[in-house]
Design an enzyme around this catalytic site. Structure first.
Site, short mmCIF file in Angstrom:
data_model
loop_
_atom_site.label_atom_id
_atom_site.label_comp_id
_atom_site.label_asym_id
_atom_site.label_seq_id
_atom_site.Cartn_x
_atom_site.Cartn_y
_atom_site.Cartn_z
N CYS A 93 12.06 11.24 9.05
CA CYS A 93 11.93 10.66 10.39
C CYS A 93 13.19 10.85 11.22
CB CYS A 93 11.58 9.18 10.28
SG CYS A 93 12.72 8.20 9.30
N LYS A 144 0.85 -1.20 0.00
CA LYS A 144 0.00 0.00 0.00
C LYS A 144 0.88 1.24 0.00
CE LYS A 144 -2.09 2.60 3.16
NZ LYS A 144 -2.23 3.90 2.45
#
Length: 490
Positions: free
Chosen positions: A283, A174
């Site tokens: 991140c 996904k």
């Protein structure tokens, strides 16, 4: 206008309910594509296809060298299409072309790395008492659910897809619903090189529907997710239903420690790169700069001077050094954190606003922002903002620097700048982070593991560790003297 479809069992298709989602260029606010909005039923079909394909052995039982040949071909195709891929990534995500270009090169190199690694010896034989021979083999896990974020749409996809496919798994993948463009191009490459049908399946759509179904499904054997810590916790709970393997690469609030003896301009330069590369949507961003008090004022002044010179603009402009944020929703989140910082008593000494000058007013641009007078109890010190917002705080000595560095729930990355090698190693060893740098920041390598401590995740990507995630370890024992054991009386 691009019309993006899902890819299931080797076929391009719309979602079962035919719904579409608009994809927006973050530099202009304009819709440039529509993507299929997958449903739970679409995911379930993709999972069953992946399961049947895995059990057929068409990929899982293929010789590693043959699987590797596909990965090498994929890498070559990425190289051949690198310029187009970079352009599409910039359109989709907003990052400057020079950043997108590096991502494409890294993606190709990652496929080549795992193509080479999977053909290397990986078994172990143990010397156990006669008449038994014991050894270990590695096998694919099975059906792998792969969920990736929007900040590195292609590269982070490859960090998962390359080792998962190399190991012989089948995948249900996904992409982020915000950035599906380059993932679609990657699956076109899979089709072009002749990857067997059903091995790699892509379902687009919202995490609440598509991602949740992948996490909960009892027919998915592993889930690998990169994204926010809150979502990672939800996925971990959902995955408990069948105790599937879980790999999570989550958030960060990484410290960048600048000692007074550091090469000053080098430290400033890398500190800028550490937070403003990718518009801070990274991140591992060095979003907490900790500076020794004797150089604090000098550092803040120079850092702000440099930050104000950053050329912010659309990623397709070759002069752009920092692009927009990925979406209006995310821009509003970042601007809200800036207001929170002000309300908590922190002081903005650079930026702090949306950029609305002519030519950028419709895009999602935020000024490079610097906060000072920050304390560890503030939300902007503790929580991941994921934008071009940095705090600069002072420390007295090595002990306080380490204490401040470790004073959040995250532990993904950290940097240390000093010319004292012994001090650099002492401090680095005490930083509770999975990735650290000394006199540099952000560079990473396909050969080295990537992941964090504490609430920054579970497991590692890249390197041999990244392949381990997608393999099961099987112990095999062979009796070389076939005769009754005589344990029970006749």
């Amino acid at each position: 206008m691009f019309n993006l479809k899902m890819y299931i069992n080797g076929e391009w298709r719309d979602s079962q309910n035919k719904e579409k989602r608009n994809v927006i260029n973050p530099a202009t606010g304009e819709v440039f594509a529509q993507a299929a909005e997958g449903t739970v039923e679409d995911v379930r079909e993709a999972i069953q296809v992946a399961k049947a394909t895995f059990e057929s052995g068409v990929w899982s039982e293929m010789a590693p060298a043959e699987r590797a040949s596909y990965l090498f071909k994929i890498a070559d195709k990425i190289d051949e299409n690198a310029e187009e891929l970079a352009r599409l990534e910039t359109m989709d995500n907003g990052k400057p072309l020079r950043e997108a270009g590096f991502d494409m090169a890294d993606a190709a190199a990652c496929f080549r790395y795992y193509a080479g690694l999977i053909t290397k010896p990986d078994g172990v034989t143990y010397q156990v008492p006669d008449p038994v021979q014991a050894f270990v083999v590695r096998e694919p896990v099975g059906v792998c659910g792969l969920i990736v974020p929007w900040n590195y749409p292609l590269m982070l996809s490859v960090w998962k897809l390359a080792p998962a496919l190399a190991a012989g798994n089948t995948v249900v993948y996904k992409p982020s619903e915000v950035t599906p463009l380059t993932p679609t191009k990657l699956f076109e490459i899979f089709e072009e090189v002749g990857l067997p049908k059903g091995v790699a399946n892509m379902v687009m759509g919202a995490g609440s529907a598509v991602g949740n179904e992948i996490a909960e499904s009892h027919d998915v054997d592993l889930i690998s997710f990169t994204g926010g810590t809150k979502t990672g916790k939800h996925i971990m709970k959902a995955a408990a239903g069948n105790l599937k393997k879980v790999s999570l690469e989550l958030g960060g609030k990484s410290p960048n420690i600048i000692f007074a003896d550091a090469d000053f301009e080098t430290a400033v330069d890398y500190a800028l790169f550490g937070i403003y590369a990718g518009s801070g949507q990274v991140c591992s961003a060095g979003s907490r700069i900790l500076v020794e008090e004797s150089i604090y004022d000098q550092f803040v002044n120079r850092f702000v001077e440099r930050a104000k010179q950053i050329n912010v603009g659309p990623g397709n402009d070759t002069n752009t050094e920092m692009g927009p944020l990925v979406s209006q929703e995310h821009m509003e989140r970042v601007l809200n954190y800036i207001e929170i910082g002000k309300e908590e008593g922190a002081r903005v000494v650079c930026g702090g606003n949306r950029i609305t000058k002519e030519g950028l007013e419709k895009g999602y641009f935020v000024e490079p922002t610097v906060f000072v007078d920050v304390t560890p109890n503030m939300r902007i010190f503790q929580e991941e903002i994921f934008g071009p917002v940095v705090i600069i705080e002072k420390f007295k000595d090595e002990e306080e620097a380490i204490s401040l560095a470790n004073s959040t729930n995250y532990g993904l990355a950290g940097g240390v700048f000093t010319i004292d090698g012994a001090k650099a190693l002492r401090v680095t060893k005490k930083i509770r982070s999975g990735i650290t740098w000394i006199n540099t920041y952000h560079n990473t390598y396909n050969e080295a593991p990537w992941g964090g401590y504490k609430q920054s995740g579970i497991g590692r990507a890249l390197g041999t560790y990244g392949l381990d995630v997608f393999q099961e370890i099987k112990q095999i024992n062979i009796n070389l003297q076939v005769e009754p054991i005589g344990w029970f009386s006749k």
